[in-house]
Design an enzyme around this catalytic site. Structure first.
Site, PDB file in Angstrom:
ATOM      1  CE  LYS A  80      47.169  43.142  41.803  1.00 33.51           C
ATOM      2  NZ  LYS A  80      48.077  42.382  40.839  1.00 33.51           N
ATOM      3  CD  GLU A  83      50.613  37.865  40.950  1.00 31.83           C
ATOM      4  OE1 GLU A  83      50.302  36.869  41.572  1.00 31.83           O
ATOM      5  OE2 GLU A  83      51.150  38.932  41.688  1.00 31.83           O
ATOM      6  NE  ARG A 100      53.169  51.749  44.550  1.00 28.69           N
ATOM      7  CZ  ARG A 100      52.858  50.583  44.736  1.00 28.69           C
ATOM      8  NH1 ARG A 100      53.590  50.126  45.705  1.00 28.69           N
ATOM      9  NH2 ARG A 100      51.783  50.162  44.154  1.00 28.69           N
TER      10      ARG A 100
END
Length: 587
Positions: free
Chosen positions: A304, A63, A294
């Protein structure tokens, strides 16, 4: 990893469950006869690059609302590495479905980071916004086929009626509204006739499903915001969970690799694609989503939200601060793409979450930097050493290898003069047990030069040592027959005081002192390492004054350093420490 391994291949070279899955699909010929099918037009128009003969297709779908971090490096190496290994293609696709947070700056930084890691998406560069037209058309199909409806509940009402993990949800009062009515309202949403938050489009699946993600998830919401690519063409935008599977299908992705938090979304992923394929809008075989663990890395935060907080509150100097776990920061710090690819290979791919100690990443960087970095000498805490019996004005060259494992790189001259710089820690008046460096009456070797004997020191009025005095033994020069005539236990590095340069050196360490910053609900900022950055004026070899930004060296004894890409100027570099020669965090 082979020293001659091609970029990308190493991260896919070790067997793992994803490779086993891919190889089974290839052996079964699952995608070998794939043709463009379904409803003519949208798929062909939006993913023409799929005409290349790739055996498999993966994708990296960031993104564009921030800079890539160290966790993304694992995903990039995995997706691009697998595609290269199996003769496939990896797409770079920007998930730009949230116009309020996305900027071109982030798009540019992501492209640069992927290329820096050694990968190329070729013609396969896409945006979610490339497919907005098709996504809207697919949403209308879901409405007319009885699989979606416009809901006018508030966000709070929807949240309450969704149910819990142990209790089923409650159907919306709008769930059974006629398809024609939902279609008319959805078109009004598209045309900007309704306020933000007043209604959403939801799929009609199962409000009693044990998987909450199947309890009529929203797929479109009203957002009257200017998009960085489509401008004001749209005031409704698809949700990521709706957009992502459609993008995969239009681009004919074969294996859609996601992290474990998306496992609960896979049933919706499959449901949506099946409905659209049944309606003739998409072609089979459809993409398959596969989840992997992950990257959980100690001593960093990869959230983030937390990274933005660190930047906005100026705990770091920016997104490329060398202490920040972004790829931009890692690059500026002196980390290498090869080190990241080695790291991806070393940690592997698994189905279970686990923590990786930061030292594993540092060791991978050391391994590669040790191979590529030429050696130089830097004195970080300079103290004057005066060789009293060396003639004033005299100079002679000593020679040091540019790389001890690569004799083909030759040697460089180190001028020896009467006055030298040494490290302050290499002298003491009262040596502790096991101290073999300079103290009155002790002998050490000047690396690449002579054996010297310490005779004393000068002090200022406050008692601080300002200079050390010694005598050199002329017959003990390195490389001559007399070099071994005097046995010493200490060996120190040095630079000519007349021939060195004073240059800023930044000593970076881990940004957080705790292995798991913020663990147990603690404010993660309380775990910041106050010693994560220190700047010193060091004495460096004269040749280093002309170092170009991005050039890496091993400063003997101190670690691996890079000429800073932002603050270096012609004839005046600034050096950042990438990593020490050995792990300084071992308990």
């Amino acid at each position: 990893m082979s020293k001659n391994a091609k970029p990308g291949t190493e991260s896919a070279s070790t067997s793992n469950f994803i490779r086993s899955h891919i190889e089974a699909d290839l052996a079964a010929g699952k995608y070998s006869s794939r043709k463009w099918g379904g409803k003519p037009g949208p798929a062909q128009a939006h993913a023409g690059a799929a005409a290349d003969p790739a055996k498999i297709r993966t994708r990296f779908p960031p993104e564009p609302n921030g800079y890539l971090h160290l966790g993304h490096a694992k995903s990039i190496c995995l997706n691009f590495g697998l595609a290269q290994h199996y003769g496939g293609a990896c797409h770079l696709r920007f998930d730009d479905t949230n116009p309020e947070k996305e900027e071109q700056e982030y798009v540019d930084s992501i492209r640069e980071a992927v290329q820096w890691l050694g990968f190329d998406w070729g013609a396969n560069g896409y945006f979610a916004s490339d497919y907005f037209g098709f996504m809207y058309e697919a949403a209308e199909y879901l409405i007319t086929s009885g699989n979606a409806y416009v809901d006018e509940q508030s966000a709070e009402e929807m949240r309450t009626s969704r149910g819990t993990l142990t209790e089923p949800g409650t159907a919306s009062p709008w769930r059974e509204r006629p398809a024609a009515e939902s279609l008319a309202l959805f078109r009004e949403m598209r045309d900007g006739k309704h306020a933000e938050g007043s209604m959403v489009l939801r799929t009609k699946i199962d409000m009693a499903s044990p998987n909450i993600n199947l309890r009529d998830p929203a797929i479109y919401r009203i957002r009257k915001a200017t998009h960085h690519r489509t401008g004001d063409a749209w005031c409704i935008y698809p949700m990521y969970t709706y957009a992502h599977p459609i993008e995969d299908a239009l681009e004919q992705i074969t294996h859609s690799l996601c992290t474990l938090e998306f496992a609960d979304q896979r049933p919706f992923y499959d449901w949506l694609l099946d409905k659209l394929a049944d309606g003739g809008l998409l072609a089979r075989p459809l993409p398959q989503q596969i989840e992997f663990a992950r990257l959980n890395l100690g001593h960093v935060v990869l959230s983030k939200r937390k990274l933005i907080q660190l930047v906005d509150e100026k705990h770091v100097s920016g997104w490329d601060d060398p202490r920040l776990p972004t790829l931009a920061g890692a690059r500026r710090r002196g980390y290498t793409p090869e080190g990241f690819r080695l790291f991806a290979e070393r940690i592997g791919v698994s189905k279970a979450d686990s923590w990786i100690d930061y030292s594993v990443l540092e060791d991978c960087m050391r391994e590669h930097l040790n191979e590529i970095a030429e050696r130089r000498i830097a004195v970080l805490d300079p103290l004057k050493l005066i060789i009293d019996n060396y003639p004033e004005g005299q100079q002679e060259d000593c020679f040091a290898p540019n790389h001890p494992q690569k004799p083909e790189l030759g040697k460089r001259a180190l001028p020896l003069t009467r006055e030298l710089w040494i490290e302050r820690e290499d002298f003491t008046e009262t040596p502790p047990k096991g101290y073999f460096r300079l103290f009155p009456g002790n002998k050490v070797r000047l690396r690449y030069g002579y054996v010297v004997e310490c005779t004393g020191c000068d002090k200022d009025a406050a008692g601080n040592v300002t200079a050390v005095h010694c005598q050199y033994l002329p017959e003990t020069r390195s490389g001559t027959p007399g070099a071994e005539s005097v046995k010493v236990k200490g060996n120190i590095h040095w630079l000519s005081a007349a021939q060195s340069h004073a240059i800023e050196v930044r000593l970076y360490d881990r940004l957080f002192k705790a292995p798991h910053p913020g663990a147990g609900g603690r404010d993660f900022l309380l775990d910041l390492n106050p010693d994560s950055a220190r700047s010193v004026t060091a004495q460096l070899e004269a040749a280093l004054a002309s170092a170009t930004p991005g050039t890496r060296f091993q400063f003997e004894r101190h670690g691996y350093f890079v000429a800073d890409s932002r603050d270096s100027s012609t004839g005046k570099p600034v050096f950042n420490r990438a990593v020490t020669l050995r792990d300084s965090w071992v308990k």
